[in-house]
Design a protein around this motif. Structure first.
Motif, PDB file in Angstrom:
ATOM      1  N   VAL A 238       0.808  -1.205   0.000  1.00 26.62           N
ATOM      2  CA  VAL A 238       0.000   0.000   0.000  1.00 26.62           C
ATOM      3  C   VAL A 238       0.852   1.270   0.000  1.00 26.62           C
ATOM      4  O   VAL A 238       0.388   2.338  -0.371  1.00 26.62           O
ATOM      5  CB  VAL A 238      -0.980  -0.062   1.189  1.00 26.62           C
ATOM      6  N   TYR A 243       0.403   2.093  -6.044  1.00 29.15           N
ATOM      7  CA  TYR A 243      -0.530   1.117  -5.454  1.00 29.15           C
ATOM      8  C   TYR A 243      -1.924   1.208  -6.067  1.00 29.15           C
ATOM      9  O   TYR A 243      -2.568   0.193  -6.315  1.00 29.15           O
ATOM     10  CB  TYR A 243      -0.610   1.304  -3.933  1.00 29.15           C
ATOM     11  N   THR A 247      -4.175  -2.038  -7.637  1.00 27.31           N
ATOM     12  CA  THR A 247      -5.538  -2.439  -7.273  1.00 27.31           C
ATOM     13  C   THR A 247      -6.449  -2.318  -8.484  1.00 27.31           C
ATOM     14  O   THR A 247      -7.305  -3.166  -8.721  1.00 27.31           O
ATOM     15  CB  THR A 247      -6.110  -1.568  -6.146  1.00 27.31           C
ATOM     16  N   ARG A 251      -8.470  -5.453 -10.252  1.00 22.47           N
ATOM     17  CA  ARG A 251      -9.935  -5.419 -10.338  1.00 22.47           C
ATOM     18  C   ARG A 251     -10.394  -5.550 -11.788  1.00 22.47           C
ATOM     19  O   ARG A 251     -11.344  -6.261 -12.078  1.00 22.47           O
ATOM     20  CB  ARG A 251     -10.440  -4.106  -9.740  1.00 22.47           C
ATOM     21  N   GLU A 256      -6.409 -11.882  -8.110  1.00 27.47           N
ATOM     22  CA  GLU A 256      -6.049 -11.573  -6.734  1.00 27.47           C
ATOM     23  C   GLU A 256      -4.857 -10.609  -6.701  1.00 27.47           C
ATOM     24  O   GLU A 256      -3.904 -10.770  -7.459  1.00 27.47           O
ATOM     25  CB  GLU A 256      -5.658 -12.891  -6.063  1.00 27.47           C
ATOM     26  N   LEU A 257      -4.936  -9.607  -5.834  1.00 23.18           N
ATOM     27  CA  LEU A 257      -3.801  -8.706  -5.607  1.00 23.18           C
ATOM     28  C   LEU A 257      -3.068  -9.233  -4.389  1.00 23.18           C
ATOM     29  O   LEU A 257      -3.628  -9.285  -3.300  1.00 23.18           O
ATOM     30  CB  LEU A 257      -4.318  -7.295  -5.350  1.00 23.18           C
TER      31      LEU A 257
END
Lengths: 485, 292
Positions: A238, A243, A247, A251, A256-257
């Protein structure tokens, strides 16, 4: 439409100079592709434009489309400055860019395979041995390792600039973990909201399928024994400045992150820790640099990586995109040899030109450059993001002296290029429209062949007269329209 | 029941959730519930202070801080402004509304791709709004309005969550987090009141206004009146807040939601099936205590 329009608001402050102007030709007539935009801009008052600009900025902030500023203790998140006006590229210009980039990335993939296997191009003395082996991003560990589908660079973001004659040239190949594609996609979303009517009739080619294309590219890298591969995006976490992008892409692709601490390697197989137990991972789109990927193989102090990942990779049990060791081919000194690679591997003439580059470990070229530091741009070969750079015409004597020392101490670490007059595009600045320097970063996906979403990130040097477009150096971005026609 | 259908869902092979993600969703939910609870208690206390003699007002503030397990501000233990600051914008206090919303948002940011865009925008806007406010201006302008805003946005987030996120594993962790936080908060609040009520020496007695404050702190006054009329009796209030099956802030209601959530998770993840003990005996115990 005639040249007189240039003198009227909101273009009253718009002055042409020697640089190629994206919107107007040399005598001030708008180019055909920009005419409808010009029309629309003249219908809007500056306050309407300002309010759309503000709406766009609030939308970025609320969506959390921000980057973290390093070295700022308050943990400030900033939006990447956004300019309201689109940059327009015609269908025929794009066709050239597309062919040129496909050709280039194909050659670079050949080159990477070659230097980590037979090294024919070195033995044939096309590229000097010592240049490759002295590169800080060369990974000896990758010698003889077969990577899935021989694809080294699955994702590239090549920086293009437009020269005064209107042709595009390659400034940098970013073959490691290029970022910014999320801004290309979100700029478009925001633009559609800001100018819906204009958009509808312009014939702009869509870019929404980038996520799907990226997923298909990654899936193609999976081990053949795994028909339903699990694909993940590995983020440093993060606190990384990109970052949001990680994400966003996870998405868009529905994958999966993961962070390093979510993964574990057992018997040379990579697993992720889930609420239902361990689950095998087949392809990793990694946004972590080589150095930090595996503390056992590379930097031992890395806490971002996964112990044993490199062995799993070498055993063929997991695919990485991009492969390890691709940084050698975007070393700024190796860059100078890419046109020769294209001729060597593909037997074709390069479609996109390189920018003239002086290699400073060559004595003659070094002498030439050291005499002209005030006219040239000097760059460190392994740096990116606009760091480690000297822009001669805008530098002070002290800065030039410092670079002179550094070049003499380690000539292999630097290259020099002429100060380019990047093309300029109209930007909405403080209530009027002014030209600013821009570049273009299209994103190329490669597995067997290249796929390029029609568009890219147009980065803008928002400070007047500035030539540096990097976000870390006060740059912004704008939406890029590639037209069908 | 909505959980019923979930229990019958089978986990597909593709399905998985990172343990870290479950942890983030759980804490995101808990922190937001905590911010809302703090805003509600503070709002009720500030409102009741307005028409009350200063001595009782001080006791009320002390009681509220105790119910939030927060120590009074050291240099001004009874000053309403200092207490307001401590519970709203004080970044040093991990339990302040601003800290809790910051922590909820940080957890949400780490699972940005797991929650819906609508959820993220809600929590991010709430965070930005709180970040740009400060104690002095809010206190001067309208503290009640600010606290109302926090409660409303928290409810909005819960509604947006239910309406836009798949009711699958991640959502269950959010539910469990919310109700664990709520069960604890209501229990602590009751504990605070009854420590005073049951104490032998009656230095402090609780009057009608105090019991009203307790019910309002659980948004339960109107619901209480429907069952027991406006006749506020400590025993009835206890029963209502502890054991009522339908009041969303009662301890029993929260415990049952936790139990259901954990059962649904256990079934979804195919764990604890082979005759394993109930995931949460708390719900059963509370049910068997009910007199009505």
């Amino acid at each position: 439409m005639d040249a007189l329009e240039l003198a009227q608001p909101p273009f009253a402050n718009y002055q042409l100079n020697g640089a190629f102007d994206e919107m107007f030709d040399a005598d001030g007539t708008p180019r055909p592709s920009y005419r409808a935009l010009m029309q629309r801009l003249r219908e809007l008052t500056p306050s309407e434009l300002s309010s759309r600009q503000r709406t766009a900025e609030v939308s970025f902030l609320n969506q959390g489309i921000t980057f973290t500023v390093y070295g700022d203790s308050s943990g400030t998140e900033r939006i990447f400055p956004y300019d309201l006006l689109p940059r327009i590229i015609t269908g025929s210009e794009w066709a050239t860019i597309e062919r040129g980039l496909s050709q280039r990335i194909t050659a670079l993939n050949h080159f990477l395979y070659d230097i980590y296997h037979e090294a024919k191009i070195l033995n044939d003395r096309i590229v000097p041995h010592d240049l490759v082996f002295s590169c800080q991003h060369y990974r000896r560990e990758m010698r003889g390792v077969n990577v899935p589908r021989n694809t080294y660079v699955a994702v590239t973001g090549t920086d293009l600039v437009r020269l005064p004659d209107g042709s595009f040239a390659v400034l940098e190949d970013n073959l490691r973990v290029p970022s910014g594609v999320s801004y290309m996609l979100t700029n478009r979303q925001v633009m559609k909201r800001a100018f819906p009517r204009l958009f509808a009739n312009y014939g702009v080619r869509p870019i929404d399928h980038y996520g799907q294309s990226l997923l298909a590219t990654l899936r193609a890298l999976a081990p053949t024994s795994r028909p339903e591969p699990t694909i993940v995006l590995l983020t440093p976490g993060v606190f990384n400045s990109a970052y949001f992008e990680h994400t966003f892409l996870a998405r868009q692709m529905g994958i999966e992150l993961v962070e390093g601490r979510d993964l574990i390697v057992h018997d040379n197989v990579v697993y992720m820790r889930t609420t239902a137990g361990l689950r095998r991972v087949d392809v990793i789109y990694r946004r972590v640099d080589d150095d930090f990927l595996d503390p056992l193989a590379f930097r031992a102090d890395s806490i971002l990586g996964v112990s044993g990942l490199f062995n799993a990779y070498r055993a063929g049990n997991v695919a990485l995109a991009n492969a390890i060791g691709t940084g050698v081919a975007d070393d700024k000194a190796i860059y100078a040899y890419v046109p020769r690679m294209i001729r060597y591997y593909l037997d074709e003439d390069p479609i996109l030109q390189n920018v003239e580059t002086y290699l400073l470990d060559d004595e003659q070229q070094r002498a030439h450059v050291l005499d002209r530091l005030d006219q040239l741009v000097v760059k460190a070969v392994g740096e990116s993001g606009g760091y480690g750079m000297l822009i001669g015409p805008q530098s002070t004597a002290t800065e030039r002296e410092a670079f002179r020392e550094r070049i003499r101490a380690n000539p292999r670490n630097y290259i020099a290029q002429p100060t380019l007059s990047l093309s300029r595009a109209p930007c909405f600045i403080d209530g009027s429209i002014e030209p600013r320097h821009v570049d273009l970063r299209p994103y190329i996906l490669f597995s067997q062949q290249a796929t390029i979403v029609p568009g890219g990130l147009t980065r803008v040097a928002l400070r007047r007269g500035s030539l540096v477009v990097n976000s870390s150096q006060g740059g912004g971005s704008k939406d890029t329209w590639v037209l069908f026609e | 029941m909505r959980f019923g259908r979930l229990c019958r869902l089978k986990l597909s092979d593709k399905y998985c959730m990172l343990s870290r993600v479950a942890d983030n969703l759980y804490w995101m939910s808990r922190y937001l519930e905590r911010a809302e609870h703090t805003a509600r208690l503070l709002s009720v206390a500030l409102n009741q202070m307005l028409d009350e003699d200063p001595q009782r007002a001080v006791l009320r503030l002390e009681r509220m801080l105790h119910a939030l397990r927060t120590s009074p501000p050291p240099d001004a233990p009874a000053d309403p402004y200092a207490i307001f600051h401590l519970l709203t914008f004080d970044q040093q206090n991990a339990g302040s509304i601003a800290s809790a919303i910051g922590a909820a948002r940080e957890n949400a940011r780490q699972v940005r791709e797991q929650i819906s865009t609508e959820m993220w925008e809600q929590i991010n806007r709430l965070y930005l709004r709180v970040r740009h406010a400060n104690t002095e201006d809010t206190w001067q302008a309208d503290p009640a309005e600010f606290l109302h805003f926090i409660k409303e946005r928290s409810h909005l987030f819960q509604g947006v969550t239910d309406a836009t996120m798949s009711h699958d594993e991640g959502w269950l962790f959010i539910q469990v987090g919310r109700f664990i936080e709520r069960a604890g908060a209501t229990a602590t609040l009751l504990d605070t009141y009854f420590q005073i009520h049951l104490a032998d020496e009656t230095a402090q007695t609780l009057d009608f206004v105090d019991w009203l404050g307790l019910l309002k702190s659980c948004t339960a006054f109107e619901a209480y009146c429907k069952v027991y009329t406006a006749d506020l009796k400590p025993e009835a209030i206890t029963e209502f807040l502890l054991l009522n099956a339908t009041l969303p802030r009662s301890v029993r209601f929260a415990a049952e939601q936790i139990e259901r959530g954990l059962h649904a998770l256990a079934r979804l993840l195919a764990i604890g099936q082979a005759g394993a003990p109930s995931a949460s005996p708390g719900g059963c115990a509370l049910r068997s205590t009910t007199r009505r």
